[in-house]
Design a protein around this motif. Structure first.
Motif, PDB file in Angstrom:
ATOM      1  N   ASN A   1       0.672  -1.251   0.005  1.00  6.76           N
ATOM      2  CA  ASN A   1       0.056  -0.230   0.167  1.00  6.76           C
ATOM      3  C   ASN A   1       1.046   1.307   0.046  1.00  6.76           C
ATOM      4  O   ASN A   1       0.305   2.387   0.121  1.00  6.76           O
ATOM      5  CB  ASN A   1      -1.018   0.044   1.166  1.00  6.76           C
ATOM      6  N   TYR A   2       2.242   1.032  -0.322  1.00  4.30           N
ATOM      7  CA  TYR A   2       2.928   2.201  -0.317  1.00  4.30           C
ATOM      8  C   TYR A   2       3.684   2.441  -1.704  1.00  4.30           C
ATOM      9  O   TYR A   2       3.601   1.504  -2.341  1.00  4.30           O
ATOM     10  CB  TYR A   2       4.226   2.001   0.672  1.00  4.30           C
ATOM     11  N   VAL A   3       3.780   3.715  -2.216  1.00  3.95           N
ATOM     12  CA  VAL A   3       4.139   3.946  -3.540  1.00  3.95           C
ATOM     13  C   VAL A   3       5.370   4.704  -3.431  1.00  3.95           C
ATOM     14  O   VAL A   3       6.127   4.685  -4.649  1.00  3.95           O
ATOM     15  CB  VAL A   3       3.305   4.787  -4.260  1.00  3.95           C
ATOM     16  N   LEU A   4       6.005   4.945  -2.232  1.00  9.39           N
ATOM     17  CA  LEU A   4       7.320   5.774  -2.378  1.00  9.39           C
ATOM     18  C   LEU A   4       7.968   5.641  -1.002  1.00  9.39           C
ATOM     19  O   LEU A   4       7.221   5.408   0.001  1.00  9.39           O
ATOM     20  CB  LEU A   4       6.788   7.278  -2.217  1.00  9.39           C
ATOM     21  N   CYS A   5       9.384   5.648  -0.992  1.00  8.67           N
ATOM     22  CA  CYS A   5      10.121   5.139   0.052  1.00  8.67           C
ATOM     23  C   CYS A   5      11.345   5.872  -0.138  1.00  8.67           C
ATOM     24  O   CYS A   5      12.003   6.013  -1.135  1.00  8.67           O
ATOM     25  CB  CYS A   5      10.732   3.962   0.086  1.00  8.67           C
TER      26      CYS A   5
ATOM     27  N   PHE B   1       4.074   8.987   5.677  1.00 11.57           N
ATOM     28  CA  PHE B   1       3.399  10.262   5.156  1.00 11.57           C
ATOM     29  C   PHE B   1       2.434   9.859   4.061  1.00 11.57           C
ATOM     30  O   PHE B   1       2.878   9.111   3.142  1.00 11.57           O
ATOM     31  CB  PHE B   1       4.367  11.340   4.912  1.00 11.57           C
ATOM     32  N   ASP B   2       1.387  10.749   3.928  1.00 12.39           N
ATOM     33  CA  ASP B   2       0.506  10.516   2.791  1.00 12.39           C
ATOM     34  C   ASP B   2       0.247  11.854   2.257  1.00 12.39           C
ATOM     35  O   ASP B   2       0.660  13.054   2.535  1.00 12.39           O
ATOM     36  CB  ASP B   2      -0.799  10.069   3.502  1.00 12.39           C
ATOM     37  N   LEU B   3      -0.843  11.808   1.357  1.00 12.81           N
ATOM     38  CA  LEU B   3      -1.149  13.178   0.357  1.00 12.81           C
ATOM     39  C   LEU B   3      -1.367  14.105   1.451  1.00 12.81           C
ATOM     40  O   LEU B   3      -1.037  15.383   1.110  1.00 12.81           O
ATOM     41  CB  LEU B   3      -2.237  12.687  -0.568  1.00 12.81           C
ATOM     42  N   ASN B   4      -2.332  13.918   2.442  1.00 13.01           N
ATOM     43  CA  ASN B   4      -2.951  15.020   3.467  1.00 13.01           C
ATOM     44  C   ASN B   4      -1.798  15.565   4.016  1.00 13.01           C
ATOM     45  O   ASN B   4      -1.599  16.943   4.330  1.00 13.01           O
ATOM     46  CB  ASN B   4      -3.947  14.159   4.180  1.00 13.01           C
TER      47      ASN B   4
ATOM     48  N   LYS C   1      -0.929  10.657  -4.665  1.00 14.86           N
ATOM     49  CA  LYS C   1      -2.225  10.444  -4.891  1.00 14.86           C
ATOM     50  C   LYS C   1      -2.689   8.901  -4.958  1.00 14.86           C
ATOM     51  O   LYS C   1      -3.882   8.660  -4.956  1.00 14.86           O
ATOM     52  CB  LYS C   1      -2.548  11.301  -6.097  1.00 14.86           C
ATOM     53  N   ASN C   2      -1.769   8.113  -5.084  1.00 16.12           N
ATOM     54  CA  ASN C   2      -1.816   6.817  -5.368  1.00 16.12           C
ATOM     55  C   ASN C   2      -1.546   5.822  -4.073  1.00 16.12           C
ATOM     56  O   ASN C   2      -1.540   4.763  -4.519  1.00 16.12           O
ATOM     57  CB  ASN C   2      -1.376   6.394  -6.652  1.00 16.12           C
ATOM     58  N   GLY C   3      -0.996   6.303  -3.090  1.00 15.30           N
ATOM     59  CA  GLY C   3      -0.472   5.603  -2.014  1.00 15.30           C
ATOM     60  C   GLY C   3       0.307   6.432  -1.049  1.00 15.30           C
ATOM     61  O   GLY C   3       0.430   7.499  -1.169  1.00 15.30           O
ATOM     62  N   LYS C   4       0.747   5.744   0.108  1.00 13.41           N
ATOM     63  CA  LYS C   4       1.423   6.227   1.152  1.00 13.41           C
ATOM     64  C   LYS C   4       3.030   6.283   0.749  1.00 13.41           C
ATOM     65  O   LYS C   4       3.420   5.504  -0.023  1.00 13.41           O
ATOM     66  CB  LYS C   4       1.295   5.607   2.265  1.00 13.41           C
TER      67      LYS C   4
ATOM     68  N   ASP D   1      -4.306  24.045 -10.792  1.00 16.79           N
ATOM     69  CA  ASP D   1      -4.846  24.191 -12.155  1.00 16.79           C
ATOM     70  C   ASP D   1      -5.044  22.828 -12.785  1.00 16.79           C
ATOM     71  O   ASP D   1      -6.138  22.988 -13.514  1.00 16.79           O
ATOM     72  CB  ASP D   1      -3.651  25.040 -12.888  1.00 16.79           C
ATOM     73  N   ALA D   2      -4.183  22.023 -12.604  1.00 14.89           N
ATOM     74  CA  ALA D   2      -4.631  20.729 -13.167  1.00 14.89           C
ATOM     75  C   ALA D   2      -5.721  19.860 -12.434  1.00 14.89           C
ATOM     76  O   ALA D   2      -6.469  19.084 -12.830  1.00 14.89           O
ATOM     77  CB  ALA D   2      -3.289  19.863 -13.062  1.00 14.89           C
ATOM     78  N   ASP D   3      -5.916  20.270 -11.079  1.00 16.33           N
ATOM     79  CA  ASP D   3      -6.844  19.484 -10.259  1.00 16.33           C
ATOM     80  C   ASP D   3      -7.294  20.417  -9.355  1.00 16.33           C
ATOM     81  O   ASP D   3      -7.182  20.252  -7.977  1.00 16.33           O
ATOM     82  CB  ASP D   3      -6.140  18.407  -9.744  1.00 16.33           C
ATOM     83  N   PRO D   4      -8.384  21.446  -9.854  1.00 16.18           N
ATOM     84  CA  PRO D   4      -8.767  22.426  -8.929  1.00 16.18           C
ATOM     85  C   PRO D   4      -9.506  21.895  -7.829  1.00 16.18           C
ATOM     86  O   PRO D   4     -10.706  20.960  -8.124  1.00 16.18           O
ATOM     87  CB  PRO D   4      -9.737  23.372  -9.719  1.00 16.18           C
ATOM     88  N   SER D   5      -9.157  22.105  -6.482  1.00 14.56           N
ATOM     89  CA  SER D   5     -10.083  21.591  -5.386  1.00 14.56           C
ATOM     90  C   SER D   5      -9.487  22.460  -4.083  1.00 14.56           C
ATOM     91  O   SER D   5      -8.566  22.947  -4.006  1.00 14.56           O
ATOM     92  CB  SER D   5      -9.685  20.095  -5.138  1.00 14.56           C
ATOM     93  N   ARG D   6     -10.537  22.440  -3.229  1.00 11.16           N
ATOM     94  CA  ARG D   6      -9.985  23.130  -1.748  1.00 11.16           C
ATOM     95  C   ARG D   6      -8.829  22.544  -1.001  1.00 11.16           C
ATOM     96  O   ARG D   6      -7.981  23.186  -0.415  1.00 11.16           O
ATOM     97  CB  ARG D   6     -11.283  22.872  -0.935  1.00 11.16           C
ATOM     98  N   GLU D   7      -8.770  21.190  -1.161  1.00 14.19           N
ATOM     99  CA  GLU D   7      -7.391  20.310  -0.626  1.00 14.19           C
ATOM    100  C   GLU D   7      -6.227  20.844  -1.377  1.00 14.19           C
ATOM    101  O   GLU D   7      -5.158  21.168  -0.795  1.00 14.19           O
ATOM    102  CB  GLU D   7      -7.477  19.193  -1.058  1.00 14.19           C
ATOM    103  N   ASN D   8      -6.205  21.033  -2.678  1.00 22.86           N
ATOM    104  CA  ASN D   8      -5.094  21.467  -3.372  1.00 22.86           C
ATOM    105  C   ASN D   8      -4.856  23.025  -3.257  1.00 22.86           C
ATOM    106  O   ASN D   8      -3.623  23.614  -3.346  1.00 22.86           O
ATOM    107  CB  ASN D   8      -4.991  21.149  -5.037  1.00 22.86           C
ATOM    108  N   ALA D   9      -5.852  23.669  -2.987  1.00 26.28           N
ATOM    109  CA  ALA D   9      -5.710  25.125  -2.599  1.00 26.28           C
ATOM    110  C   ALA D   9      -4.953  25.371  -1.215  1.00 26.28           C
ATOM    111  O   ALA D   9      -4.105  26.429  -1.298  1.00 26.28           O
ATOM    112  CB  ALA D   9      -6.636  26.237  -2.495  1.00 26.28           C
ATOM    113  N   LEU D  10      -5.308  24.545  -0.556  1.00 23.76           N
ATOM    114  CA  LEU D  10      -4.585  24.407   0.840  1.00 23.76           C
ATOM    115  C   LEU D  10      -2.979  24.038   0.818  1.00 23.76           C
ATOM    116  O   LEU D  10      -2.338  24.531   1.492  1.00 23.76           O
ATOM    117  CB  LEU D  10      -5.312  23.479   1.937  1.00 23.76           C
ATOM    118  N   TYR D  11      -2.754  23.705  -0.311  1.00 26.60           N
ATOM    119  CA  TYR D  11      -1.160  23.304  -0.494  1.00 26.60           C
ATOM    120  C   TYR D  11      -0.650  24.453  -0.663  1.00 26.60           C
ATOM    121  O   TYR D  11       0.576  24.542   0.288  1.00 26.60           O
ATOM    122  CB  TYR D  11      -1.425  22.346  -1.783  1.00 26.60           C
TER     123      TYR D  11
END
Length: 311
Positions: free
Chosen positions: A122-126, A156-159, A203-206, A246-256
């Motif tokens: 379930n991890y995509v990055l190390c 760590f995850d996307l959030n 976006k695809n895992g932890k 711009d590629a994925d408009p959302s409140r979450e990405n605005a918070l980034y």
């Protein structure tokens, strides 16, 4: 050997790295693994003899080292090297990074990361810890990514990535799942940076940060990032974060990018020198958080008031 399918593809970009490229390539060659690897080297038309050194290693390790030698600089043409030249030819289940002026110090680096990823689907990055080296003074600096005397493992995850100002990795530490890389999404971004790569992956895992120190990040002052002053780095960071929105408009990405906006690094000077950037930020603030929050945020920056909670 040529018929053995590599499980890890090492991606390396070089340009005028003649003082450093041997140390980088030696870090690849010394890796001890129970799986096959390939080394995808892209030299962007170096003029200082870097290509000669790569050819020397290619001749010695023809089954592993697979270089591209450019005769015209591609980066100056606005071409994203990894998206166009390296990622599409990576055959490995996993991709590992290291720029031509950085290097690895642990011969078991890839094996450790591979073993972790294989046992945690379930991890995509190390990633792992690394040490800074200041080329101009010939001195080692801090062990990063966290300024702490205690190195700790961390998931760590996307959030976490979008809601914290902390930087959890450098490209030289990253090993990631090839199938988790959405190249088509990456191509939608107005630019392509480390931030955008790790965002796309998460976006695809932890992700997982190992406590081991297994590489050196060389600061020469001549790189695409290290050659920028503080204002330039802040601008580039905002440009990358706005590209995500711009590629994925959302409140979450605005918070980034609002996470960075709340930091003291975004000064009144940055406002004055980059009016177009400010207009874009104001537009997104207004769209996602409304007029009142936007006005409070702007006034807190312009008047140098303490950062205000936005939500």
């Amino acid at each position: 050997m040529e018929n053995i399918h590599p499980l890890v593809s090492i991606v390396c970009c070089s340009f005028n790295h003649v003082p450093y490229i041997r140390q980088c390539l030696d870090g690849f060659i010394m890796q001890t693994t129970n799986f096959p690897i390939e080394m995808l080297i892209h030299d962007d038309a170096s003029t200082d003899g870097t290509q000669d050194i790569i050819r020397e290693y290619e001749k010695k390790y023809p089954d592993m080292i697979k270089p591209i030698y450019q005769t015209e600089n591609q980066y100056s043409k606005g071409i994203e090297i990894n998206l166009v030249y390296n990622f599409p030819r990576a055959k490995g289940k996993y991709i590992a990074f290291c720029e031509g002026d950085d290097y690895w110090t642990d011969p078991l680096k890839l094996q450790k990361q591979y073993d972790f990823m294989e046992s945690h689907p379930n991890y995509v990055l190390c990633t792992h810890y690394y040490r800074e080296f200041f080329q101009m003074t010939n001195e080692f600096g801090s062990v990063l990514p966290y300024y702490s005397t205690v190195r700790e493992e961390k998931t760590f995850d996307l959030n976490y990535f979008v809601s914290n100002i902390e930087w959890v990795t450098q490209p030289l530490t990253a090993l990631f799942l090839n199938s988790a890389l959405d190249v088509e999404l990456c191509k939608k971004y107005d630019c392509f940076t480390d931030v955008l790569l790790f965002y796309t992956l998460l976006k695809n895992g932890k992700g997982f940060l190992m406590a081991d120190v297994m590489g050196v990040y060389r600061i020469t002052g001549k790189g695409v990032w290290t050659g920028l002053d503080d204002n330039g780095k802040n601008v580039q960071s905002f440009v990358a974060r706005i590209a995500i929105y711009d590629a994925d408009p959302s409140r979450e990405n605005a918070l980034y990018f609002l996470t960075q906006f709340r930091q003291d690094t975004f000064s009144r000077i940055l406002f004055l020198k980059n009016p177009i950037l400010v207009v874009r930020i104001v537009h997104i603030l207004w769209r996602e958080f409304g007029m009142i929050t936007t006005c409070k945020t702007l006034f807190s920056k312009i008047l140098k008031l303490p950062n205000m909670k936005l939500l």
